[in-house]
Write an enzyme that holds these catalytic residues in place. Structure first.
Site, PDB file in Angstrom:
ATOM      1  N   ARG A 130      -2.590  75.611   9.139  1.00 24.78           N
ATOM      2  CA  ARG A 130      -1.178  75.919   9.329  1.00 24.78           C
ATOM      3  C   ARG A 130      -0.466  76.055   7.997  1.00 24.78           C
ATOM      4  O   ARG A 130      -0.933  75.596   6.966  1.00 24.78           O
ATOM      5  CB  ARG A 130      -0.493  74.893  10.220  1.00 24.78           C
ATOM      6  CG  ARG A 130      -0.680  73.442   9.881  1.00 24.78           C
ATOM      7  CD  ARG A 130       0.209  72.561  10.773  1.00 24.78           C
ATOM      8  NE  ARG A 130       0.054  72.808  12.192  1.00 24.78           N
ATOM      9  CZ  ARG A 130       1.073  72.947  13.058  1.00 24.78           C
ATOM     10  NH1 ARG A 130       2.317  72.860  12.656  1.00 24.78           N
ATOM     11  NH2 ARG A 130       0.845  73.153  14.325  1.00 24.78           N
ATOM     12  N   GLU A 151       5.336  77.731  22.862  1.00 23.73           N
ATOM     13  CA  GLU A 151       5.887  76.935  23.948  1.00 23.73           C
ATOM     14  C   GLU A 151       7.412  77.050  23.807  1.00 23.73           C
ATOM     15  O   GLU A 151       7.938  76.780  22.729  1.00 23.73           O
ATOM     16  CB  GLU A 151       5.441  75.486  23.739  1.00 23.73           C
ATOM     17  CG  GLU A 151       5.488  74.650  24.966  1.00 23.73           C
ATOM     18  CD  GLU A 151       4.996  73.236  24.695  1.00 23.73           C
ATOM     19  OE1 GLU A 151       5.496  72.329  25.351  1.00 23.73           O
ATOM     20  OE2 GLU A 151       4.126  73.056  23.811  1.00 23.73           O
ATOM     21  N   LYS A 158       8.854  70.849  15.002  1.00 25.26           N
ATOM     22  CA  LYS A 158       9.966  71.006  15.935  1.00 25.26           C
ATOM     23  C   LYS A 158      10.757  69.714  16.067  1.00 25.26           C
ATOM     24  O   LYS A 158      11.969  69.729  16.149  1.00 25.26           O
ATOM     25  CB  LYS A 158       9.439  71.424  17.303  1.00 25.26           C
ATOM     26  CG  LYS A 158       9.170  72.904  17.412  1.00 25.26           C
ATOM     27  CD  LYS A 158       8.693  73.233  18.808  1.00 25.26           C
ATOM     28  CE  LYS A 158       7.964  74.575  18.812  1.00 25.26           C
ATOM     29  NZ  LYS A 158       6.997  74.663  19.891  1.00 25.26           N
TER      30      LYS A 158
HETATM   31  P1  ATP Z   1       5.262  72.383  16.009  1.00 21.45           P
HETATM   32  O1  ATP Z   1       4.012  71.675  15.584  1.00 21.45           O
HETATM   33  O2  ATP Z   1       6.149  72.777  14.889  1.00 21.45           O
HETATM   34  O3  ATP Z   1       5.989  71.704  17.108  1.00 21.45           O
HETATM   35  P2  ATP Z   1       3.794  73.937  17.839  1.00 21.45           P
HETATM   36  O4  ATP Z   1       2.427  74.186  17.393  1.00 21.45           O
HETATM   37  O5  ATP Z   1       3.955  72.872  18.816  1.00 21.45           O
HETATM   38  O6  ATP Z   1       4.749  73.758  16.581  1.00 21.45           O
HETATM   39  P3  ATP Z   1       3.905  76.217  19.523  1.00 21.45           P
HETATM   40  O7  ATP Z   1       5.068  76.814  20.194  1.00 21.45           O
HETATM   41  O8  ATP Z   1       2.901  75.547  20.375  1.00 21.45           O
HETATM   42  O9  ATP Z   1       4.471  75.216  18.427  1.00 21.45           O
HETATM   43  O10 ATP Z   1       3.209  77.252  18.544  1.00 21.45           O
HETATM   44  C1  ATP Z   1       2.940  78.592  18.837  1.00 21.45           C
HETATM   45  C2  ATP Z   1       1.886  79.079  17.872  1.00 21.45           C
HETATM   46  O11 ATP Z   1       2.329  78.948  16.525  1.00 21.45           O
HETATM   47  C3  ATP Z   1       0.625  78.272  17.995  1.00 21.45           C
HETATM   48  O12 ATP Z   1      -0.478  79.159  18.053  1.00 21.45           O
HETATM   49  C4  ATP Z   1       0.603  77.431  16.743  1.00 21.45           C
HETATM   50  O13 ATP Z   1      -0.707  77.161  16.344  1.00 21.45           O
HETATM   51  C5  ATP Z   1       1.350  78.316  15.742  1.00 21.45           C
HETATM   52  N1  ATP Z   1       1.957  77.506  14.689  1.00 21.45           N
HETATM   53  C6  ATP Z   1       2.812  76.472  14.831  1.00 21.45           C
HETATM   54  N2  ATP Z   1       3.111  75.929  13.641  1.00 21.45           N
HETATM   55  C7  ATP Z   1       2.451  76.649  12.694  1.00 21.45           C
HETATM   56  C8  ATP Z   1       2.351  76.591  11.264  1.00 21.45           C
HETATM   57  N3  ATP Z   1       2.997  75.677  10.543  1.00 21.45           N
HETATM   58  N4  ATP Z   1       1.570  77.504  10.640  1.00 21.45           N
HETATM   59  C9  ATP Z   1       0.905  78.433  11.345  1.00 21.45           C
HETATM   60  N5  ATP Z   1       0.956  78.550  12.686  1.00 21.45           N
HETATM   61  C10 ATP Z   1       1.708  77.666  13.372  1.00 21.45           C
HETATM   62 MG    MG Z   2       2.364  73.187  20.498  1.00 23.31          MG
END
Ligand code: ATP
Ligand code: MG
Length: 598
Positions: free
Chosen positions: A294, A59, A304
């Site tokens: 994760r 995102e 984030k």
């Molecule tokens: P955050 O939780 O840090 O805000 P997010 O999941 O909202 O991160 P996205 O932009 O939606 O961020 O993530 C893009 C991809 O990265 C998704 O498929 C998510 O599952 C993966 N991702 C995010 N954080 C991790 C992590 N700590 N380890 C592995 N994959 C991750």
């Molecule tokens: Mg997300």
């Protein structure tokens, strides 16, 4: 990505799933129309030459962090390994939070990690907002088929009627609206006739389902908001849980890999795509959602929200501050993309949550850099060493290997003269027990140069040592016969004071002082809440003026070296000027954190 080649290859259960699918020919009949689209667009097209399709769907509402690197390397790595493709898809269905700055930095970081969405003659870079027409058409289909309805309950009533983990929900009084009424209301929602929140479009599944996510989840909501891509065209926006499976299906994704928190959403993912496939709208076989745990690392934060707080409240200088666990920060600091890959291979992929020690990441980085980086000399805390029996004005060249394990990488000359810089800590007037470097009467080798014998030191009025004196032994020059005939215990690095140049070097330490910033600790009072900001290391950044070997003046931004005996240092990509690089310490040669403060 050679997991097979390493004897202790960690488990990656996703590989097992993919291999079973490939062996069964599950996706072999899939067609690919050259770009994303509904089933009809692919139907007449050739068979997909990509064996599998994966995607990385960020995102664009923040900078990528170390956790995203795990997901990027996994998705692109699997596609590469199995002759497939990986798409980079911006999941920009939420109109409010997305910005071009984030899109640009995500593209840059994915490239920097060495991953490409351009392969097999395809360019698989997509924006989910480009699918808004299809999503709305699919919603129309669900309404027509009796699988969706417009609910006009207040948000409060909707919440109250949702039930709980132990109690079933209650049907909305609007659940049995006629198809015609639903169609008319959804048309008017799209036309912008209602205020935000007045109605929502919901899937009609089962209000008594044990999985709350199947209790008629919302699929479209009214939002009078301007979207960065589609402007004011839309007054309704799809919910993430509705949009995501459709994005996957339109792009013919075979394996949709996500983190564990989406596990409870999988039944809805499957339900939705089944309904759409029944209607002939998306191609079978349907994408399969697979969850993994994760990445969590000690001494950093990977959310984030917290990263934004660090930047907004100026605990760090910017998103790409070398101390930030963002990929932009990692690049600026000088970490190696190959170090991320090695680390990702080592930790593997599983469904078990774990907290990985930051030093494992650093070890992988060191291993890569030790192999790739040329050696240079830097004196970080300079102290004069005067060789009293060496002629003033004389200069000779010593040869230093660029890489001790790779003679083929050549040597470079290091000028040697009467006055040198050495590290202040390499001299002790009264040696502590076990100290083997310079002390009056001791002998040490000046690496690539001569053996010297320390004769004493000069001090200022306060008693501080300002220069060390010595004699050199002319028969001991490195590389000449008999050079090793004199026994020494210490081996020091040095620079000719007249030839070295002074440069800014930044030393970074961990941004947080505890392994789990903000987490409760043993002995905390039951009502104590900790703030991760209180665990910030106040001394995570130090600027020093160091003496560097002359050739380093020509270092290009992002070029990295091992400074002998110190660690790995990279020229800062923002602050370096031509001929005046500023260096960042990426990581020390050994893990020095454990001993801190003791
Ligand atoms: P955050 O939780 O840090 O805000 P997010 O999941 O909202 O991160 P996205 O932009 O939606 O961020 O993530 C893009 C991809 O990265 C998704 O498929 C998510 O599952 C993966 N991702 C995010 N954080 C991790 C992590 N700590 N380890 C592995 N994959 C991750
Ligand atoms: Mg997300």
């Amino acid at each position: 990505m050679s997991q097979e080649s390493s004897p202790a290859a960690p488990a990656n259960f996703i590989k097992n799933i993919i291999e079973a699918d490939l062996a069964a020919g599950k996706h072999a009949q899939r067609r690919w129309g050259g770009k994303p689209g509904p089933a009809a667009d692919h139907a007449g097209a050739p068979l997909d030459t990509a064996k599998i399709r994966t995607r990385f769907p960020p995102e664009p509402n923040g900078y990528l962090h170390f956790g995203h690197a795990k997901s990027i390397l996994l998705n692109f790595g699997l596609a590469e390994h199995y002759g497939g493709r990986c798409h980079l898809r911006f999941d920009d269905t939420n109109p409010e939070k997305e910005e071009q700055e984030y899109v640009d930095s995500i593209i840059e970081s994915v490239r920097w990690l060495g991953c490409s969405w351009q392969s097999g003659g395809e360019n698989n870079l997509y924006y989910a907002s480009d699918y808004f027409d299809e999503m709305a058409a699919f919603a129309d289909y669900l309404i027509a088929a009796g699988h969706a309805y417009v609910d006009s309950q207040t948000a409060e009533d909707m919440r109250a009627n949702r039930g709980t983990l132990t109690q079933p929900g209650r049907d909305s009084p609007f659940r049995n609206r006629s198809v015609a009424d639903n169609q008319e209301l959804f048309r008017r929602m799209k036309a912008g006739e209602f205020a935000d929140g007045a109605h929502v479009l919901r899937a009609r599944i089962d209000m008594a389902a044990p999985n709350i996510n199947l209790r008629d989840p919302a699929i479209y909501r009214i939002r009078h908001a301007t979207h960065h891509n589609t402007g004011d065209q839309w007054r309704v926006y799809p919910m993430y849980t509705f949009a995501h499976p459709i994005e996957d299906a339109l792009e013919c994704i075979t394996h949709s890999i996500c983190t564990l928190e989406f596990e409870d959403q999988r039944p809805f993912y499957d339900w939705l795509l089944e309904r759409l496939a029944e209607g002939g709208l998306v191609q079978r076989p349907l994408p399969q959602q697979i969850e993994f745990s994760r990445l969590n690392l000690t001494y950093i934060v990977l959310s984030k929200r917290k990263l934004i707080q660090l930047v907004d409240e100026k605990h760090v200088d910017s998103w790409d501050d070398p101390r930030m666990p963002t990929l932009a920060g990692a690049r600026r600091r000088g970490y190696a993309p190959a170090g991320f890959r090695l680390f990702a291979e080592r930790i593997g992929v599983s469904k078990t949550d774990s907290l990985i020690d930051y030093s494992r990441f650093e070890d992988a980085q060191r291993e890569v850099m030790n192999e790739t980086d040329e050696r240079r000399v830097a004196v970080l805390d300079p102290l004069k060493l005067i060789i009293d029996n060496y002629p003033a004005g004389q200069v000779e060249q010593c040869l230093a290997p660029n890489h001790p394990q790779h003679p083929e990488r050549g040597q470079r000359p290091l000028p040697f003269s009467r006055e040198l810089w050495i590290e202040a800590e390499d001299f002790q007037e009264t040696p502590a027990k076990g100290f083997h470097r310079l002390t009056p009467g001791s002998r040490a080798r000046l690496r690539y140069g001569y053996v010297v014998e320390c004769t004493g030191c000069d001090k200022d009025d306060s008693g501080k040592v300002i220069a060390v004196h010595c004699h050199y032994l002319p028969e001991t020059k490195s590389g000449t016969p008999g050079a090793d005939s004199v026994k020494v215990q210490g081996n020091l690095h040095w620079l000719s004071a007249a030839h070295a140049y002074a440069a800014e070097v930044r030393l970074f330490d961990r941004l947080f002082t505890v392994p789990a910033p903000g987490a409760r600790r043993e002995g905390d009072a039951p009502d104590l809440e900790r703030d991760f900001l209180a665990d910030i290391n106040p001394a995570s950044k130090t600027r020093i003026t160091a003496q560097l070997e002359p050739s380093l003046q020509n270092a290009q931004p992002e070029q990295r070296f091992q400074f002998e005996r110190h660690g790995y240092f990279a020229a800062d990509r923002r602050d370096s000027q031509p001929g005046r690089p500023v260096f960042n310490r990426v990581v020390t040669l050994r893990d020095s954190w454990q001993g801190k403060g003791n």
